[in-house]
Design a protein around this motif. Sequence first.
Motif, PDB file in Angstrom:
ATOM      1  N   LEU A  96       0.985  -1.237   0.056  1.00 33.08           N
ATOM      2  CA  LEU A  96       0.087   0.020  -0.185  1.00 33.08           C
ATOM      3  C   LEU A  96       0.990   1.262   0.119  1.00 33.08           C
ATOM      4  O   LEU A  96       0.436   2.304  -0.829  1.00 33.08           O
ATOM      5  CB  LEU A  96      -0.875  -0.041   1.395  1.00 33.08           C
ATOM      6  CG  LEU A  96      -2.146  -0.657   1.041  1.00 33.08           C
ATOM      7  CD1 LEU A  96      -3.030  -0.696   2.398  1.00 33.08           C
ATOM      8  CD2 LEU A  96      -3.133   0.275   0.137  1.00 33.08           C
ATOM      9  N   THR A  97       1.870   1.266   0.739  1.00 33.58           N
ATOM     10  CA  THR A  97       2.673   2.591   1.151  1.00 33.58           C
ATOM     11  C   THR A  97       3.458   2.617  -0.507  1.00 33.58           C
ATOM     12  O   THR A  97       3.626   3.687  -0.751  1.00 33.58           O
ATOM     13  CB  THR A  97       3.564   2.335   2.291  1.00 33.58           C
ATOM     14  OG1 THR A  97       4.565   1.340   2.146  1.00 33.58           O
ATOM     15  CG2 THR A  97       2.843   2.586   3.495  1.00 33.58           C
ATOM     16  N   ALA A  98       4.009   1.596  -0.936  1.00 37.39           N
ATOM     17  CA  ALA A  98       4.737   1.615  -2.018  1.00 37.39           C
ATOM     18  C   ALA A  98       3.966   2.105  -3.226  1.00 37.39           C
ATOM     19  O   ALA A  98       4.403   2.920  -4.111  1.00 37.39           O
ATOM     20  CB  ALA A  98       5.485   0.285  -2.226  1.00 37.39           C
ATOM     21  N   ALA A  99       2.890   1.528  -3.488  1.00 38.75           N
ATOM     22  CA  ALA A  99       1.704   2.434  -4.323  1.00 38.75           C
ATOM     23  C   ALA A  99       1.583   3.820  -4.379  1.00 38.75           C
ATOM     24  O   ALA A  99       1.321   4.508  -5.185  1.00 38.75           O
ATOM     25  CB  ALA A  99       0.563   1.572  -4.330  1.00 38.75           C
ATOM     26  N   LEU A 100       1.790   4.331  -2.890  1.00 34.17           N
ATOM     27  CA  LEU A 100       1.514   5.746  -2.777  1.00 34.17           C
ATOM     28  C   LEU A 100       2.825   6.423  -3.167  1.00 34.17           C
ATOM     29  O   LEU A 100       3.045   7.527  -2.739  1.00 34.17           O
ATOM     30  CB  LEU A 100       0.889   5.844  -1.554  1.00 34.17           C
ATOM     31  CG  LEU A 100      -0.636   5.173  -1.515  1.00 34.17           C
ATOM     32  CD1 LEU A 100      -1.016   5.430   0.144  1.00 34.17           C
ATOM     33  CD2 LEU A 100      -1.401   6.211  -2.231  1.00 34.17           C
ATOM     34  N   GLY A 101       4.038   5.797  -3.293  1.00 32.92           N
ATOM     35  CA  GLY A 101       5.219   6.314  -3.524  1.00 32.92           C
ATOM     36  C   GLY A 101       6.132   6.365  -2.207  1.00 32.92           C
ATOM     37  O   GLY A 101       7.008   7.363  -2.229  1.00 32.92           O
ATOM     38  N   VAL A 102       6.006   5.921  -1.288  1.00 37.34           N
ATOM     39  CA  VAL A 102       6.492   5.808  -0.050  1.00 37.34           C
ATOM     40  C   VAL A 102       7.338   4.507   0.290  1.00 37.34           C
ATOM     41  O   VAL A 102       6.690   3.246   0.134  1.00 37.34           O
ATOM     42  CB  VAL A 102       5.616   5.824   1.253  1.00 37.34           C
ATOM     43  CG1 VAL A 102       6.407   5.925   2.594  1.00 37.34           C
ATOM     44  CG2 VAL A 102       4.714   7.321   1.203  1.00 37.34           C
ATOM     45  N   HIS A 103       8.679   4.974   0.035  1.00 38.55           N
ATOM     46  CA  HIS A 103       9.471   3.505   0.098  1.00 38.55           C
ATOM     47  C   HIS A 103      10.457   3.417   1.361  1.00 38.55           C
ATOM     48  O   HIS A 103      11.310   4.197   1.362  1.00 38.55           O
ATOM     49  CB  HIS A 103      10.352   3.443  -1.215  1.00 38.55           C
ATOM     50  CG  HIS A 103       9.461   3.249  -2.263  1.00 38.55           C
ATOM     51  ND1 HIS A 103       8.815   2.147  -2.881  1.00 38.55           N
ATOM     52  CD2 HIS A 103       9.287   4.296  -3.228  1.00 38.55           C
ATOM     53  CE1 HIS A 103       8.148   2.643  -3.913  1.00 38.55           C
ATOM     54  NE2 HIS A 103       8.296   3.720  -4.022  1.00 38.55           N
ATOM     55  N   PRO A 104      10.040   2.618   2.520  1.00 37.91           N
ATOM     56  CA  PRO A 104      10.965   2.631   3.516  1.00 37.91           C
ATOM     57  C   PRO A 104      12.370   2.152   3.191  1.00 37.91           C
ATOM     58  O   PRO A 104      12.691   1.489   2.156  1.00 37.91           O
ATOM     59  CB  PRO A 104      10.308   1.613   4.666  1.00 37.91           C
ATOM     60  CG  PRO A 104       9.511   0.836   3.831  1.00 37.91           C
ATOM     61  CD  PRO A 104       9.129   1.571   2.471  1.00 37.91           C
ATOM     62  N   SER A 105      13.251   2.635   4.099  1.00 41.33           N
ATOM     63  CA  SER A 105      14.741   1.952   3.885  1.00 41.33           C
ATOM     64  C   SER A 105      14.916   0.827   4.206  1.00 41.33           C
ATOM     65  O   SER A 105      13.932   0.035   4.732  1.00 41.33           O
ATOM     66  CB  SER A 105      15.714   2.646   4.476  1.00 41.33           C
ATOM     67  OG  SER A 105      15.531   2.687   6.036  1.00 41.33           O
ATOM     68  N   GLU A 106      15.810   0.020   3.811  1.00 43.92           N
ATOM     69  CA  GLU A 106      15.968  -1.473   3.823  1.00 43.92           C
ATOM     70  C   GLU A 106      16.136  -1.695   5.593  1.00 43.92           C
ATOM     71  O   GLU A 106      15.769  -2.807   6.095  1.00 43.92           O
ATOM     72  CB  GLU A 106      17.183  -2.069   3.449  1.00 43.92           C
ATOM     73  CG  GLU A 106      16.667  -2.401   2.004  1.00 43.92           C
ATOM     74  CD  GLU A 106      17.676  -3.299   1.269  1.00 43.92           C
ATOM     75  OE1 GLU A 106      18.201  -4.237   1.930  1.00 43.92           O
ATOM     76  OE2 GLU A 106      18.017  -2.873  -0.006  1.00 43.92           O
ATOM     77  N   GLU A 107      16.386  -0.844   6.187  1.00 42.83           N
ATOM     78  CA  GLU A 107      16.770  -0.896   7.767  1.00 42.83           C
ATOM     79  C   GLU A 107      15.094  -0.758   8.480  1.00 42.83           C
ATOM     80  O   GLU A 107      15.048  -1.466   9.472  1.00 42.83           O
ATOM     81  CB  GLU A 107      17.531   0.293   8.343  1.00 42.83           C
ATOM     82  CG  GLU A 107      18.989   0.238   7.978  1.00 42.83           C
ATOM     83  CD  GLU A 107      19.131   0.853   6.624  1.00 42.83           C
ATOM     84  OE1 GLU A 107      18.650   1.903   6.204  1.00 42.83           O
ATOM     85  OE2 GLU A 107      20.168   0.284   6.010  1.00 42.83           O
ATOM     86  N   GLU A 108      14.309  -0.054   7.780  1.00 41.58           N
ATOM     87  CA  GLU A 108      12.845   0.052   8.461  1.00 41.58           C
ATOM     88  C   GLU A 108      12.151  -1.196   7.987  1.00 41.58           C
ATOM     89  O   GLU A 108      11.356  -1.592   8.897  1.00 41.58           O
ATOM     90  CB  GLU A 108      12.428   1.242   8.097  1.00 41.58           C
ATOM     91  CG  GLU A 108      13.074   2.493   8.352  1.00 41.58           C
ATOM     92  CD  GLU A 108      12.433   3.879   7.427  1.00 41.58           C
ATOM     93  OE1 GLU A 108      12.249   4.704   8.400  1.00 41.58           O
ATOM     94  OE2 GLU A 108      11.928   3.771   6.540  1.00 41.58           O
ATOM     95  N   ALA A 109      12.350  -1.669   6.720  1.00 41.44           N
ATOM     96  CA  ALA A 109      11.361  -2.897   6.437  1.00 41.44           C
ATOM     97  C   ALA A 109      12.191  -3.399   5.209  1.00 41.44           C
ATOM     98  O   ALA A 109      12.486  -2.613   4.353  1.00 41.44           O
ATOM     99  CB  ALA A 109      10.132  -2.271   5.859  1.00 41.44           C
ATOM    100  N   PRO A 110      12.621  -4.553   5.194  1.00 40.36           N
ATOM    101  CA  PRO A 110      13.082  -5.503   4.000  1.00 40.36           C
ATOM    102  C   PRO A 110      12.111  -5.315   2.979  1.00 40.36           C
ATOM    103  O   PRO A 110      10.758  -5.104   2.816  1.00 40.36           O
ATOM    104  CB  PRO A 110      13.132  -6.777   4.389  1.00 40.36           C
ATOM    105  CG  PRO A 110      12.321  -7.050   5.595  1.00 40.36           C
ATOM    106  CD  PRO A 110      11.907  -5.674   6.096  1.00 40.36           C
ATOM    107  N   PRO A 111      12.717  -5.225   1.509  1.00 42.15           N
ATOM    108  CA  PRO A 111      12.051  -5.133   0.357  1.00 42.15           C
ATOM    109  C   PRO A 111      10.961  -6.553   0.262  1.00 42.15           C
ATOM    110  O   PRO A 111      11.173  -7.541   0.930  1.00 42.15           O
ATOM    111  CB  PRO A 111      12.980  -5.249  -0.767  1.00 42.15           C
ATOM    112  CG  PRO A 111      14.146  -5.509  -0.146  1.00 42.15           C
ATOM    113  CD  PRO A 111      14.183  -5.216   1.270  1.00 42.15           C
ATOM    114  N   VAL A 112       9.984  -6.270  -0.440  1.00 39.05           N
ATOM    115  CA  VAL A 112       8.931  -7.463  -0.552  1.00 39.05           C
ATOM    116  C   VAL A 112       9.489  -8.194  -1.600  1.00 39.05           C
ATOM    117  O   VAL A 112       9.791  -7.549  -2.695  1.00 39.05           O
ATOM    118  CB  VAL A 112       7.564  -6.652  -0.839  1.00 39.05           C
ATOM    119  CG1 VAL A 112       6.558  -7.963  -1.188  1.00 39.05           C
ATOM    120  CG2 VAL A 112       7.035  -5.914   0.407  1.00 39.05           C
ATOM    121  N   ASP A 113       9.618  -9.485  -1.413  1.00 35.40           N
ATOM    122  CA  ASP A 113      10.157 -10.130  -2.542  1.00 35.40           C
ATOM    123  C   ASP A 113       9.170 -10.319  -3.686  1.00 35.40           C
ATOM    124  O   ASP A 113       7.795 -10.475  -3.380  1.00 35.40           O
ATOM    125  CB  ASP A 113      10.767 -11.621  -2.119  1.00 35.40           C
ATOM    126  CG  ASP A 113       9.868 -12.658  -1.533  1.00 35.40           C
ATOM    127  OD1 ASP A 113       8.719 -12.544  -1.895  1.00 35.40           O
ATOM    128  OD2 ASP A 113      10.398 -13.422  -0.670  1.00 35.40           O
TER     129      ASP A 113
END
Length: 156
Positions: A96-113
């Motif tokens: 949801l957040t990525a669809a809105l253009g918000v991409h947390p850093s890898e320290e905050e949340a690992p990327p979705v595989d």
Amino acid sequence: MDAGGVVRRVRTAAGEAVAAAGARDAQGYERAATELSTRNPEQVGLVLGVVVRMLLEEVHPDGLDSDDLQVVLKRCVGGALGWLPELDPTVLVLLLTAALGVHPSEEEAPPVDAAAMARHAPLLVADLLAVTGRPLADYLDAALAEIFVAQTMDLP
């Protein structure tokens, strides 16, 4: 995005996964999500991300706030938990957040595989489509057109 066959395959796989999610068909969803995960993850993520953003914008034309996102998340999770026990709400939040253009850093949340994206993004799309009552094809056409224009403008 590549033209022709690649777009058709992504479109078909996404359509099958969203249809199975809408029907709460666990076996069909597993098959379709597995197929979707074999497609190029950047292309799948881009297309489904744009579709989710478009749906959110249509469902919330006056803008979104955190309460609106919580409603979407609760509705999607509540609708899927009964037939998809391996659902991961954290992945839905990240999508949801990525669809809105918000991409947390890898320290905050690992990327979705790719597999997790293919298993969760169609759930969001199906949930939001149920609210709009419009067919997925309308959003896929608009998303692909938007992506094509954006990529064409990036060319020298």
